[in-house]
Design a protein around this motif. Structure first.
Motif, PDB file in Angstrom:
ATOM      1  N   GLU A 110       0.851  -1.185   0.000  1.00 24.62           N
ATOM      2  CA  GLU A 110       0.000   0.000   0.000  1.00 24.62           C
ATOM      3  C   GLU A 110       0.890   1.239   0.000  1.00 24.62           C
ATOM      4  N   VAL A 111       0.928   1.949  -1.123  1.00 22.56           N
ATOM      5  CA  VAL A 111       1.815   3.105  -1.284  1.00 22.56           C
ATOM      6  C   VAL A 111       1.077   4.397  -0.934  1.00 22.56           C
ATOM      7  N   HIS A 112       1.726   5.214  -0.110  1.00 23.78           N
ATOM      8  CA  HIS A 112       1.242   6.553   0.204  1.00 23.78           C
ATOM      9  C   HIS A 112       2.302   7.557  -0.244  1.00 23.78           C
ATOM     10  N   VAL A 113       1.869   8.729  -0.662  1.00 24.27           N
ATOM     11  CA  VAL A 113       2.789   9.789  -1.052  1.00 24.27           C
ATOM     12  C   VAL A 113       2.614  10.957  -0.085  1.00 24.27           C
ATOM     13  N   VAL A 114       3.732  11.465   0.407  1.00 18.61           N
ATOM     14  CA  VAL A 114       3.719  12.602   1.334  1.00 18.61           C
ATOM     15  C   VAL A 114       4.446  13.768   0.676  1.00 18.61           C
ATOM     16  N   ILE A 115       3.787  14.918   0.641  1.00 16.02           N
ATOM     17  CA  ILE A 115       4.364  16.119   0.029  1.00 16.02           C
ATOM     18  C   ILE A 115       4.373  17.225   1.075  1.00 16.02           C
ATOM     19  N   THR A 116       5.554  17.683   1.462  1.00 16.81           N
ATOM     20  CA  THR A 116       5.638  18.835   2.348  1.00 16.81           C
ATOM     21  C   THR A 116       5.727  20.089   1.482  1.00 16.81           C
ATOM     22  N   ALA A 117       5.051  21.137   1.911  1.00 15.08           N
ATOM     23  CA  ALA A 117       4.972  22.349   1.086  1.00 15.08           C
ATOM     24  C   ALA A 117       4.983  23.582   1.979  1.00 15.08           C
ATOM     25  N   ARG A 118       5.496  24.678   1.429  1.00 17.46           N
ATOM     26  CA  ARG A 118       5.642  25.908   2.207  1.00 17.46           C
ATOM     27  C   ARG A 118       5.146  27.113   1.420  1.00 17.46           C
TER      28      ARG A 118
END
Length: 435
Positions: A110-118
């Motif tokens: 089960e793949v999850h994608v995490v994107i941190t953004a500012r």
């Protein structure tokens, strides 16, 4: 095989170094909680991202680099715990086809994608600084982040900094609930709020994590950044090519010296701010409409403009002052390395079987890697203490069992028993009198 893998794919300059420091410093505690920090070294993750993005620079690296992604996939598949986390910000630039290949390689997990953004307004001078570390000579006032169309090699452009575009490519084949957007807080408060948001997105629940780590400062102040730009105008052979620039411009001059000389923020031009504000507004709308899992507030992405000068406004006297201090620090660095070289020569005389370059390299590597080694050592010391406590508890339990066995034996064995056997009559007597 692990159940879920969280791919933290960026964006650059969105607190990624801070998050990676915490993951690295707490490897042991996280592993005990069932969470694998993927990749034994940062370089292994860098090479894996180059493989994913089909970076042509791989051809100039040792052959082992080409297998980095396959090794990370094998590491994930071999993990016995429920969760694995892979963090490297320049995965953000991968194309839709490259992302599809990543998901195929992780099929069955089960793949999850995490994107941190500012705040995208603050991203522009940060990206310009990173380009300076690789010999950029364009003044900030005339610089623009590369557009998405520049392709996967546009590491410090809108392709990697705009979270809406990154989410669209990395989340194209995933349910929206498995695409997590973590915003960098813009208001003062808990200094570890970004970690808490990230941990919540990754489902990390591990008590006892060390969060108060010494942060690595890689950003330069306004005057230092402009000084580096002017140095770049004079740089020539042999400091050309990414590897030479990374060693001398980025690691030695920018990170090792200039990042310590001033913290003045860098401003934007009217045109740069307008572009960032337009992109931020569009990103907020797109991310909200997509229904992704948002940790934080999408309003954190709105472009703000610091009340600050642009580098072209730095006075010549300011530049001269920083240049003199930089020369002094570089002189001390040369002196230190010279002492290490001389010590290496003496060591090679004492031990002629050890190559001189190896002896010299040991001193340099020891100084550079000391903080990382100490962090891992502290983590191991904490784990050893935990194991010692468990051993002590086990010994105490064994002692209690032994004492209980002696008591039971005295109760059950007939007074003059010679064969040591417990009789049925004795057992019945024990049950009737004790239970």
């Amino acid at each position: 095989m692990t159940d879920r893998v969280y791919l933290h794919v960026g964006a650059p300059k969105s607190g990624t170094t801070y998050l990676q420091q915490i993951l690295e410093a707490n490897r042991g505690v996280l592993a005990d909680a069932g969470v694998l920090v993927v990749g034994e070294t940062h370089l292994e993750r860098v090479h894996a991202a180059m493989v994913v993005r089909e970076d042509p620079r791989l051809d100039s690296l040792p052959a082992r680099a080409a297998g980095a992604w396959d090794r990370l996939v094998a590491e994930v598949r071999g993990w016995r715990g429920p969760v694995a986390v892979l963090s490297y910000e320049l995965l953000a630039g991968a194309s839709a086809d490259q992302v599809a290949r990543v998901l195929r390689d992780l099929d069955g997990i089960e793949v999850h994608v995490v994107i941190t953004a500012r705040d995208l307004g603050r991203s522009v001078p940060s990206a310009w600084q990173e380009r300076l570390k690789f010999a950029l000579t364009t003044p900030l006032e005339r610089w623009r982040p590369r557009p998405e169309s520049a392709g996967v090699r546009a590491e410090w452009g809108w392709r990697t900094m705009d979270p809406a575009g990154v989410a669209a490519r990395w989340g194209a084949e995933l349910p929206p609930a498995r695409v997590h957007v973590v915003t960098v807080p813009t208001t003062p408060g808990d200094e570890h709020e970004l970690w808490r948001r990230f941990a919540a997105a990754c489902g990390i629940e591990a008590p006892g994590l060390r969060l108060d780590l010494e942060r690595v400062n890689e950003s330069m102040g306004l005057v230092s950044a402009e000084l580096l730009r002017r140095v770049n105008e004079k740089v020539r052979e042999p400091i050309t090519g990414n590897r030479e620039q990374a060693l001398w411009l980025r690691d030695t001059l920018a990170h090792g010296v200039l990042a310590q000389l001033g913290r003045e923020p860098i401003g934007l031009t009217d045109e740069q701010y307008a572009d960032a504000a337009q992109r931020a507004d569009a990103a907020v709308v797109a991310l909200a409409a997509a229904g992704y899992d948002v940790r934080g507030d999408l309003e954190d992405l709105r472009a703000t403009r610091p009340q600050a000068r642009t580098p072209g406004e730095a006075a010549e006297g300011e530049l001269l002052e920083v240049a003199v201090e930089a020369i002094v620090r570089l002189l001390l660095l040369v002196r230190e390395r010279t002492h290490e070289r001389d010590a290496a020569r003496r060591a090679s005389v004492a031990n002629p079987d050890e190559p001189r370059v190896v002896a010299l390299g040991k001193g340099v590597v020891r100084r550079i890697t000391a903080p990382r080694v100490e962090s891992r050592a502290e983590d191991l010391r904490a784990r050893i203490a935990q194991l010692e406590e468990e051993v002590a508890r086990s010994r105490e339990l064994q002692l209690r069992v032994a004492e209980l066995s002696d008591v039971v034996t005295e109760l059950l064995l007939p007074p003059r028993s010679t064969d040591g056997r417990v009789t049925a009559k004795a057992l019945n007597t024990y049950r009737n009198q004790s239970l």
